[in-house]
Write a protein that holds these residues in place. Structure first.
Motif, PDB file in Angstrom:
ATOM      1  N   GLN A  53       0.823  -1.207   0.000  1.00 52.43           N
ATOM      2  CA  GLN A  53       0.000   0.000   0.000  1.00 52.43           C
ATOM      3  C   GLN A  53       0.858   1.258   0.000  1.00 52.43           C
ATOM      4  N   THR A  54       1.427   1.594  -1.145  1.00 50.96           N
ATOM      5  CA  THR A  54       2.172   2.831  -1.297  1.00 50.96           C
ATOM      6  C   THR A  54       1.809   3.447  -2.636  1.00 50.96           C
ATOM      7  N   ARG A  88      -3.669   1.986   4.523  1.00 51.35           N
ATOM      8  CA  ARG A  88      -3.089   3.309   4.319  1.00 51.35           C
ATOM      9  C   ARG A  88      -4.220   4.314   4.378  1.00 51.35           C
ATOM     10  N   ASN A 242      -1.754   2.985   9.111  1.00 51.29           N
ATOM     11  CA  ASN A 242      -0.652   3.897   8.811  1.00 51.29           C
ATOM     12  C   ASN A 242      -1.232   5.213   8.316  1.00 51.29           C
ATOM     13  N   MET A 245       1.148   9.438   4.655  1.00 55.94           N
ATOM     14  CA  MET A 245       0.924   9.401   3.214  1.00 55.94           C
ATOM     15  C   MET A 245       2.243   9.735   2.522  1.00 55.94           C
ATOM     16  N   TYR A 254       1.607   5.433  13.212  1.00 62.69           N
ATOM     17  CA  TYR A 254       1.162   4.096  12.805  1.00 62.69           C
ATOM     18  C   TYR A 254       0.931   3.290  14.068  1.00 62.69           C
TER      19      TYR A 254
END
Length: 391
Positions: A53-54, A88, A242, A245, A254
Motif C-alpha cells: 500500500q504505497t 493506508r 498507517n 501518506m 502508525y
C-alpha cells in the motif's frame, strides 16, 4: 557471470535476498559476510510490517514481488505471516483518488486483493478509530507483519540449500584489489576473494563503502517503537493502521495489533527528518526517549478511542536513509564490480529481499530482471548529494 564468486556484506533482509538470488542464478560461490548474526541490525529491530500500500509505481512493483516471495516462503519454509491487514489512511478526497489509482497499478503487477474503503468502511474495519476527519483508506487484507529474524532465516536456509556460505561473527577489516582485479576481503575470521562484492550492510553501508573505496551517502536516523497495553479484549484484531501518506513532510502515526492484549505504535516516514542527527550504527541510542513516548501516546489517544491504554517504551532501531529518500541500488560508477544495495530506510523488511535480489541480478546477469525499473535507483545520481542534509 555464472562462474563468479559473489561476496555479500551483511545478512539482513537485503543481504539474504541477494544470497538466495545469486545462488538461484548459479554463482560458483556465494559468501555472506556478517559481523554479528543474521538480522542483528535494522532487520531484527523493525516493526516487521509488509504491505503493498504505497503510491510510487516502482515501489509498488518491488513490494508486490516481495510479498509474492513471502507467500512462497510461508508455504515452503513455514515463514509465519500475521495477515492482520494493512490500511493506508487518507485524509483528503484527493488522497482517495490517488489510492484508487494505486489499485490499478497493483493489478497491473498481478496483485488484485486491495480494497478501497470510504470513511464508513474504515470505521467498520477499526471500530475504535476516530474517523471524522478522514476520507477513507486503502486496505490490503493479506498484508500484515512478520518477524525480521525469521524472514532472514528462511531466506538463508533456502540459499544455503543451494550452496551459499555464511560467515557470521566476521567483521570486515580491510579490502584490496588483487593484480587480476579480484576483491580481497580481510575479515576477523578468514580472507574472502571475490569477483563481485555486494554492499548490503544496512546502516553500516557507509563504513563498508569506505573500505571498498566506493563511498555510500547514507544518513542513519534513530526511530522508536512504543508498546501499548490494551485494557480489554476489543473483539477484533487491529490491522496495521498507517496515517503517513508518502510525500508528506515529517512523520505520522502508525499502530497495529502485536499480541492478544497489546499494540505497538510509532511515527513513520520515508524521508530524512530535519533536526534529527545521523547516528553511528555501532553506538546509537538504544532507549526510547520519554518525550517520544509522550508524543506517540498523545497521538494514539487522540486517534484511537479506547480508554485506559497503558504505554511503555519499546525499542529503537535505525532507518538507514539516503539523502533523497530513495534506495541506492546498482553498480558503483567507479567500480561496477562493487554493487550497492543501501538506503532502505524504514521499509527494509518490506522491500529488502527484492532489492537484494536485484543486486544479485546485476552481479550475474548484468541488469535487474525481477524489477527492471530499479535502474532508476543507481548510485551516483545527482539527488544523492549530501549538501544540505542533516549532519
Amino acid at each position: 557471470m555464472t562462474g563468479s564468486t559473489i561476496a555479500i556484506i551483511g545478512a539482513g533482509t537485503a543481504g539474504c535476498g541477494a544470497a538466495l538470488r545469486a545462488a538461484e542464478l548459479g554463482a560458483e560461490r556465494v559468501v555472506v559476510i556478517e559481523q554479528d548474526h543474521p538480522a542483528s541490525g535494522s532487520s531484527g529491530r523493525s516493526a516487521g510490517v509488509y504491505n503493498i500500500q504505497t503510491l510510487d509505481p516502482l515501489d509498488i512493483e518491488i513490494r508486490v514481488r516481495a510479498r509474492e516471495l513471502f507467500f512462497r516462503l510461508e508455504r515452503d519454509r513455514d515463514l509465519h505471516l500475521a495477515r492482520i491487514g494493512n490500511v493506508r489512511v487518507a485524509s483528503r478526497d484527493s488522497d482517495m483518488a490517488r489510492l484508487a489509482e494505486v489499485i490499478e497499478i497493483q493489478k497491473s503487477f498481478g496483485a488484485d486483493d486491495s480494497q478501497l474503503l470510504d470513511r464508513a468502511g474504515l470505521q467498520r474495519l477499526v471500530p475504535d478509530l476516530r474517523t471524522d476527519d478522514l476520507a477513507g483508506g486503502l486496505l490490503g487484507p493479506n498484508d500484515g507483519h512478520l518477524d525480521g529474524h525469521m524472514l532472514c532465516e528462511a531466506l538463508l536456509a533456502e540459499a544455503r540449500d543451494k550452496g551459499t556460505e555464511l560467515l557470521s561473527k566476521a567483521e570486515l577489516l580491510g579490502h584490496e584489489v588483487s593484480a587480476d582485479g579480484r576483491h580481497v576481503l580481510t575479515t576477523s575470521r578468514e580472507e574472502v576473494v571475490a569477483d563481485i562484492v555486494i554492499n548490503a550492510a544496512g546502516p553500516w553501508a557507509s563504513k563498508v563503502g569506505h573500505l571498498l573505496g566506493q563511498p555510500v551517502p547514507l544518513i542513519p536516523q534513530v526511530h522508536e517503537v512504543i508498546q501499548v497495553q490494551l485494557p480489554r479484549d476489543l473483539g477484533y484484531v487491529v490491522p496495521m493502521v498507517n496515517l503517513y501518506m508518502p510525500g508528506q513532510q515529517g512523520e505520522a502515526l502508525y499502530f497495529r495489533q502485536d499480541g492478544p492484549d497489546s499494540l505497538i505504535a510509532g511515527m513513520h516516514t520515508y524521508v530524512v527528518l530535519d533536526g534529527l542527527p545521523a547516528a553511528d550504527p555501532d553506538k546509537y541510542r538504544s532507549k526510547v526517549e520519554e518525550n517520544y513516548l509522550i508524543e506517540v501516546a498523545g497521538a494514539l489517544t487522540e486517534r484511537f478511542a479506547v480508554e485506559d491504554l497503558g504505554f511503555k517504551p519499546g525499542w529503537t532501531g535505525l532507518y538507514p536513509l539516503s539523502p533523497d529518500g530513495r534506495f541506492i541500488l546498482g553498480p558503483e560508477p567507479g567500480d561496477p564490480t562493487v554493487i550497492t544495495c543501501a538506503g532502505l530506510g524504514g521499509v527494509g523488511v518490506t522491500m529488502g529481499a527484492i532489492a537484494g535480489a536485484s543486486a544479485a541480478e546485476w552481479a550475474l546477469e548484468g541488469k535487474p530482471t525481477t524489477v527492471p525499473g530499479v535502474t532508476a535507483l543507481t548510485p551516483g545520481r545527482p539527488t544523492l548529494s549530501t549538501e544540505g542534509t542533516p549532519a
